[in-house]
Design an enzyme around this catalytic site. Structure first.
Site, PDB file in Angstrom:
ATOM      1  CG  HIS A 185     -42.090-103.486  26.516  1.00 37.70           C
ATOM      2  ND1 HIS A 185     -41.152-102.496  26.520  1.00 37.70           N
ATOM      3  CD2 HIS A 185     -41.735-104.343  27.508  1.00 37.70           C
ATOM      4  CE1 HIS A 185     -40.265-102.718  27.471  1.00 37.70           C
ATOM      5  NE2 HIS A 185     -40.574-103.843  28.079  1.00 37.70           N
ATOM      6  CE  LYS A 208     -35.663-102.213  35.495  1.00 40.99           C
ATOM      7  NZ  LYS A 208     -35.733-103.317  34.568  1.00 40.99           N
ATOM      8  NE  ARG A 247     -36.997-110.222  26.930  1.00 41.93           N
ATOM      9  CZ  ARG A 247     -36.199-109.400  27.565  1.00 41.93           C
ATOM     10  NH1 ARG A 247     -35.630-108.412  26.906  1.00 41.93           N
ATOM     11  NH2 ARG A 247     -35.923-109.560  28.839  1.00 41.93           N
ATOM     12  CB  SER A 284     -35.519-100.795  28.308  1.00 47.92           C
ATOM     13  OG  SER A 284     -36.823-101.229  28.046  1.00 47.92           O
TER      14      SER A 284
HETATM   15  N1  COA Z   1     -39.542-107.158  24.710  1.00 45.59           N
HETATM   16  C1  COA Z   1     -38.487-106.388  24.918  1.00 45.59           C
HETATM   17  N2  COA Z   1     -37.941-106.182  26.098  1.00 45.59           N
HETATM   18  C2  COA Z   1     -38.517-106.774  27.124  1.00 45.59           C
HETATM   19  C3  COA Z   1     -39.640-107.587  27.012  1.00 45.59           C
HETATM   20  C4  COA Z   1     -40.154-107.775  25.721  1.00 45.59           C
HETATM   21  N3  COA Z   1     -41.193-108.540  25.491  1.00 45.59           N
HETATM   22  N4  COA Z   1     -39.954-108.052  28.200  1.00 45.59           N
HETATM   23  C5  COA Z   1     -39.067-107.548  29.058  1.00 45.59           C
HETATM   24  N5  COA Z   1     -38.194-106.775  28.397  1.00 45.59           N
HETATM   25  C6  COA Z   1     -37.022-106.111  28.954  1.00 45.59           C
HETATM   26  C7  COA Z   1     -37.268-104.728  29.422  1.00 45.59           C
HETATM   27  O1  COA Z   1     -37.001-103.823  28.401  1.00 45.59           O
HETATM   28  C8  COA Z   1     -36.278-104.621  30.566  1.00 45.59           C
HETATM   29  O2  COA Z   1     -35.018-104.357  30.051  1.00 45.59           O
HETATM   30  P1  COA Z   1     -33.859-103.687  30.919  1.00 45.59           P
HETATM   31  O3  COA Z   1     -33.627-104.579  32.107  1.00 45.59           O
HETATM   32  O4  COA Z   1     -32.749-103.657  29.970  1.00 45.59           O
HETATM   33  O5  COA Z   1     -34.343-102.334  31.313  1.00 45.59           O
HETATM   34  C9  COA Z   1     -36.253-106.035  31.153  1.00 45.59           C
HETATM   35  O6  COA Z   1     -36.653-106.866  30.096  1.00 45.59           O
HETATM   36  C10 COA Z   1     -37.189-106.287  32.280  1.00 45.59           C
HETATM   37  O7  COA Z   1     -38.256-105.394  32.175  1.00 45.59           O
HETATM   38  P2  COA Z   1     -39.739-105.513  32.638  1.00 45.59           P
HETATM   39  O8  COA Z   1     -40.497-106.501  31.856  1.00 45.59           O
HETATM   40  O9  COA Z   1     -40.256-104.135  32.652  1.00 45.59           O
HETATM   41  O10 COA Z   1     -39.640-106.130  34.047  1.00 45.59           O
HETATM   42  P3  COA Z   1     -39.022-105.553  35.318  1.00 45.59           P
HETATM   43  O11 COA Z   1     -38.195-106.647  35.876  1.00 45.59           O
HETATM   44  O12 COA Z   1     -38.386-104.241  35.121  1.00 45.59           O
HETATM   45  O13 COA Z   1     -40.311-105.284  36.206  1.00 45.59           O
HETATM   46  C11 COA Z   1     -42.274-105.910  37.487  1.00 45.59           C
HETATM   47  C12 COA Z   1     -41.133-106.326  36.588  1.00 45.59           C
HETATM   48  C13 COA Z   1     -42.560-104.426  37.459  1.00 45.59           C
HETATM   49  C14 COA Z   1     -43.471-106.647  36.994  1.00 45.59           C
HETATM   50  C15 COA Z   1     -41.920-106.373  38.917  1.00 45.59           C
HETATM   51  O14 COA Z   1     -40.652-105.915  39.273  1.00 45.59           O
HETATM   52  C16 COA Z   1     -42.924-105.903  39.943  1.00 45.59           C
HETATM   53  O15 COA Z   1     -44.045-106.359  39.943  1.00 45.59           O
HETATM   54  N6  COA Z   1     -42.513-104.971  40.806  1.00 45.59           N
HETATM   55  C17 COA Z   1     -43.384-104.411  41.856  1.00 45.59           C
HETATM   56  C18 COA Z   1     -42.945-104.869  43.238  1.00 45.59           C
HETATM   57  C19 COA Z   1     -43.403-106.278  43.495  1.00 45.59           C
HETATM   58  O16 COA Z   1     -44.571-106.597  43.506  1.00 45.59           O
HETATM   59  N7  COA Z   1     -42.410-107.160  43.722  1.00 45.59           N
HETATM   60  C20 COA Z   1     -42.662-108.565  43.877  1.00 45.59           C
HETATM   61  C21 COA Z   1     -42.857-109.194  42.527  1.00 45.59           C
HETATM   62  S1  COA Z   1     -42.433-110.872  42.577  1.00 45.59           S
END
Ligand code: COA
Length: 166
Positions: A17, A41, A91, A129
């Site tokens: 991140h 989650k 990624r 993560s």
């Molecule tokens: N480097 C390392 N890890 C990364 C990364 C990076 N550059 N980018 C993503 N990841 C990993 C995270 O660690 C996480 O790992 P895990 O699944 O093992 O915990 C995974 O990829 C996804 O994480 P993240 O980027 O935090 O995305 P998310 O899917 O958890 O959340 C939101 C995405 C919060 C942006 C999205 O769910 C959201 O906007 N939610 C609000 C509700 C909403 O509006 N919904 C409609 C959206 S279409």
């Protein structure tokens, strides 16, 4: 002032991140790390802990970074903050499919919202993560994945959970 929002769960923040955030800061004056308070989650750290860890991990950029939680739809949060650009990191090609769908959905929900993708550094391509939490649980080394402050918080939490189980 050019502003961008980097949303995510950050459970916890990793060097992956931070790589995306540093690249974002090269193009934007201010970056808001928006932490999803209620992701669908299971989470390891509470939202307060996640906010605190992101702040600590990004201390050196504190003049240009805001860290705060959000609830509900990201597009509503963006509208409230009056910012229309979302930053996301890619990624792998499998990330792309998920991100593409999310970007289209957000644009459908709010036509002013644009999503910018930054290609992650190849050194962090495999970092996630949940993977690092598994490594921590099994006693592996976390140096490569997270800053020291995050590593300490993970270890403390695992120790507390083990004590509760004993
Ligand atoms: N480097 C390392 N890890 C990364 C990364 C990076 N550059 N980018 C993503 N990841 C990993 C995270 O660690 C996480 O790992 P895990 O699944 O093992 O915990 C995974 O990829 C996804 O994480 P993240 O980027 O935090 O995305 P998310 O899917 O958890 O959340 C939101 C995405 C919060 C942006 C999205 O769910 C959201 O906007 N939610 C609000 C509700 C909403 O509006 N919904 C409609 C959206 S279409």
């Amino acid at each position: 002032m050019l502003k961008i929002v980097y949303p995510g769960t950050f459970d916890p923040i990793t060097y992956g991140h931070i790589d995306i955030i540093e690249r974002g800061l090269r193009m934007f004056d201010q970056l808001i790390v928006a932490i999803n308070a209620n992701p669908g989650k299971q989470i390891f750290f509470s939202v307060e802990e996640r906010v605190d860890l992101v702040k600590k991990a990004l201390k050196k950029y504190k003049e240009r970074i805001i860290v705060e939680p959000f609830k509900g739809l990201i597009v509503n949060y963006m509208t409230k903050r009056n910012i229309n650009i979302i930053l996301r990191g890619i990624r792998t090609t499998s990330d792309y499919e998920y991100e593409f769908q999310m970007a289209l959905t957000n644009r459908h929900l709010c036509k002013n919202i644009e999503t910018i993708f930054i290609v992650a550094s190849e050194e962090y391509e495999f970092v996630s993560s949940s993977l690092l939490k598994e490594i921590a649980l099994l006693g592996g080394d976390l140096k490569y994945f997270v800053p020291r402050v995050v590593e300490n918080a993970i270890r403390k939490k695992i120790k507390a959970a083990k004590l509760r189980l004993d």
